[in-house]
Scaffold this motif. Structure first.
Motif, PDB file in Angstrom:
ATOM      1  N   LEU A 126       0.822  -1.210   0.000  1.00 31.62           N
ATOM      2  CA  LEU A 126       0.000   0.000   0.000  1.00 31.62           C
ATOM      3  C   LEU A 126       0.852   1.254   0.000  1.00 31.62           C
ATOM      4  O   LEU A 126       0.541   2.227  -0.682  1.00 31.62           O
ATOM      5  N   THR A 127       1.934   1.261   0.745  1.00 35.94           N
ATOM      6  CA  THR A 127       2.777   2.448   0.843  1.00 35.94           C
ATOM      7  C   THR A 127       3.419   2.777  -0.497  1.00 35.94           C
ATOM      8  O   THR A 127       3.608   3.954  -0.825  1.00 35.94           O
ATOM      9  N   ASN A 128       3.720   1.784  -1.301  1.00 37.46           N
ATOM     10  CA  ASN A 128       4.279   2.030  -2.631  1.00 37.46           C
ATOM     11  C   ASN A 128       3.301   2.771  -3.528  1.00 37.46           C
ATOM     12  O   ASN A 128       3.703   3.343  -4.537  1.00 37.46           O
ATOM     13  N   ASN A 129       2.018   2.766  -3.183  1.00 39.06           N
ATOM     14  CA  ASN A 129       1.002   3.423  -3.996  1.00 39.06           C
ATOM     15  C   ASN A 129       0.675   4.831  -3.510  1.00 39.06           C
ATOM     16  O   ASN A 129      -0.244   5.460  -4.013  1.00 39.06           O
ATOM     17  N   VAL A 130       1.418   5.327  -2.514  1.00 40.31           N
ATOM     18  CA  VAL A 130       1.236   6.689  -2.015  1.00 40.31           C
ATOM     19  C   VAL A 130       2.182   7.611  -2.775  1.00 40.31           C
ATOM     20  O   VAL A 130       3.396   7.425  -2.754  1.00 40.31           O
ATOM     21  N   ILE A 131       1.613   8.599  -3.463  1.00 38.26           N
ATOM     22  CA  ILE A 131       2.399   9.546  -4.244  1.00 38.26           C
ATOM     23  C   ILE A 131       2.872  10.705  -3.368  1.00 38.26           C
ATOM     24  O   ILE A 131       4.013  11.147  -3.463  1.00 38.26           O
ATOM     25  N   SER A 132       1.980  11.221  -2.519  1.00 40.64           N
ATOM     26  CA  SER A 132       2.351  12.326  -1.627  1.00 40.64           C
ATOM     27  C   SER A 132       1.455  12.296  -0.405  1.00 40.64           C
ATOM     28  O   SER A 132       0.414  11.646  -0.393  1.00 40.64           O
ATOM     29  N   LYS A 133       1.882  13.009   0.650  1.00 35.13           N
ATOM     30  CA  LYS A 133       1.088  13.084   1.875  1.00 35.13           C
ATOM     31  C   LYS A 133       1.249  14.462   2.491  1.00 35.13           C
ATOM     32  O   LYS A 133       2.255  15.138   2.306  1.00 35.13           O
ATOM     33  N   LYS A 134       0.199  14.886   3.218  1.00 36.99           N
ATOM     34  CA  LYS A 134       0.298  16.095   4.036  1.00 36.99           C
ATOM     35  C   LYS A 134      -0.704  15.979   5.174  1.00 36.99           C
ATOM     36  O   LYS A 134      -1.777  15.395   5.023  1.00 36.99           O
ATOM     37  N   ILE A 154      -4.732   1.893  -5.145  1.00 38.18           N
ATOM     38  CA  ILE A 154      -4.851   1.178  -3.870  1.00 38.18           C
ATOM     39  C   ILE A 154      -5.885   0.065  -4.076  1.00 38.18           C
ATOM     40  O   ILE A 154      -7.025   0.339  -4.448  1.00 38.18           O
ATOM     41  N   PRO A 155      -5.507  -1.194  -3.870  1.00 34.78           N
ATOM     42  CA  PRO A 155      -6.443  -2.297  -4.120  1.00 34.78           C
ATOM     43  C   PRO A 155      -7.412  -2.501  -2.963  1.00 34.78           C
ATOM     44  O   PRO A 155      -7.095  -2.203  -1.810  1.00 34.78           O
ATOM     45  N   GLY A 156      -8.574  -2.997  -3.274  1.00 37.39           N
ATOM     46  CA  GLY A 156      -9.551  -3.312  -2.239  1.00 37.39           C
ATOM     47  C   GLY A 156     -10.668  -4.179  -2.786  1.00 37.39           C
ATOM     48  O   GLY A 156     -10.792  -4.368  -3.995  1.00 37.39           O
ATOM     49  N   ILE A 157     -11.472  -4.680  -1.857  1.00 36.46           N
ATOM     50  CA  ILE A 157     -12.638  -5.499  -2.199  1.00 36.46           C
ATOM     51  C   ILE A 157     -13.834  -4.932  -1.453  1.00 36.46           C
ATOM     52  O   ILE A 157     -13.743  -4.649  -0.255  1.00 36.46           O
ATOM     53  N   VAL A 158     -14.950  -4.742  -2.142  1.00 38.70           N
ATOM     54  CA  VAL A 158     -16.163  -4.246  -1.497  1.00 38.70           C
ATOM     55  C   VAL A 158     -16.646  -5.324  -0.532  1.00 38.70           C
ATOM     56  O   VAL A 158     -16.966  -6.443  -0.945  1.00 38.70           O
ATOM     57  N   ALA A 159     -16.682  -4.980   0.777  1.00 37.79           N
ATOM     58  CA  ALA A 159     -17.077  -5.937   1.798  1.00 37.79           C
ATOM     59  C   ALA A 159     -18.507  -5.708   2.283  1.00 37.79           C
ATOM     60  O   ALA A 159     -19.189  -6.645   2.670  1.00 37.79           O
ATOM     61  N   ILE A 160     -18.957  -4.439   2.280  1.00 34.69           N
ATOM     62  CA  ILE A 160     -20.328  -4.108   2.662  1.00 34.69           C
ATOM     63  C   ILE A 160     -20.850  -3.065   1.692  1.00 34.69           C
ATOM     64  O   ILE A 160     -20.208  -2.025   1.498  1.00 34.69           O
ATOM     65  N   ALA A 161     -21.993  -3.338   1.085  1.00 34.49           N
ATOM     66  CA  ALA A 161     -22.611  -2.387   0.166  1.00 34.49           C
ATOM     67  C   ALA A 161     -24.099  -2.672   0.072  1.00 34.49           C
ATOM     68  O   ALA A 161     -24.515  -3.833  -0.036  1.00 34.49           O
ATOM     69  N   HIS A 162     -24.894  -1.622   0.130  1.00 33.14           N
ATOM     70  CA  HIS A 162     -26.341  -1.709  -0.110  1.00 33.14           C
ATOM     71  C   HIS A 162     -27.021  -2.733   0.806  1.00 33.14           C
ATOM     72  O   HIS A 162     -27.917  -3.463   0.378  1.00 33.14           O
TER      73      HIS A 162
END
Length: 166
Positions: A126-134, A154-162
């Motif tokens: 996940l940290t490799n996918n951070v371009i900048s922070k403030k 940033i990868p993810g899976i929908v766990a709760i929806a609708h």
């Protein structure tokens, strides 16, 4: 894999279903136990305009940001889970973390057209996918302050929806 850019629209939320794989890019915010209750208190007190960001269409990952990187913390901690309904009502569309959430929280997500995303708990990836922070709020909380990140894929899976969950 569905590519999602922030800010996230209601139409994008309506098109997602439990089990969908997503890739999030754009601005993502980080907050956990120390700052999410503070954000909720500000919203409830009508001080939403004091922040240099918009809640509408926002994605928040339940994490701190340290030199070790980012990785989601457990979302069903009282300080985190109790923030989800108010933040969703304020416009947050993605809550990114790990763990299961209560039926009441699932109903709140559904009511405010927000969803819960789980992501692999691997800080290096996940940290490799951070371009900048403030830091954008609560700097006094150190690594648990509220950060704005510019992210890509940033990868993810929908766990709760609708009203449904994995």
């Amino acid at each position: 894999m569905r590519k999602i850019e922030t800010p996230i629209s209601d139409d994008e939320i309506n098109d997602l279903k439990v089990g969908d794989k997503i890739s999030l890019s754009g601005k993502m915010y980080c907050g956990r136990d120390a700052v999410l209750p503070k954000l909720v208190k500000s919203i409830e007190e009508g001080n939403i305009d004091k922040y240099p960001f918009e809640f509408k269409g926002m994605a928040i990952m339940h994490t701190a940001f340290s030199v070790a990187g980012i990785a989601p913390t457990t979302s069903n901690k009282a300080e985190i889970e109790s923030s989800i309904p108010t933040l969703s009502k304020a416009g947050v569309k993605f809550h990114i973390g790990k763990g299961s959430l209560s039926e009441e929280t699932k109903r709140s997500l559904n009511k405010y057209n927000s969803i819960f995303i789980v992501t692999p708990p691997v800080a290096a990836l996940l940290t490799n996918n951070v371009i900048s922070k403030k830091c954008v709020a609560y700097e006094e909380e150190g690594m648990e302050a509220f950060f704005e990140l510019e992210v890509k894929d940033i990868p993810g899976i929908v766990a709760i929806a609708h009203g449904e969950s994995l």
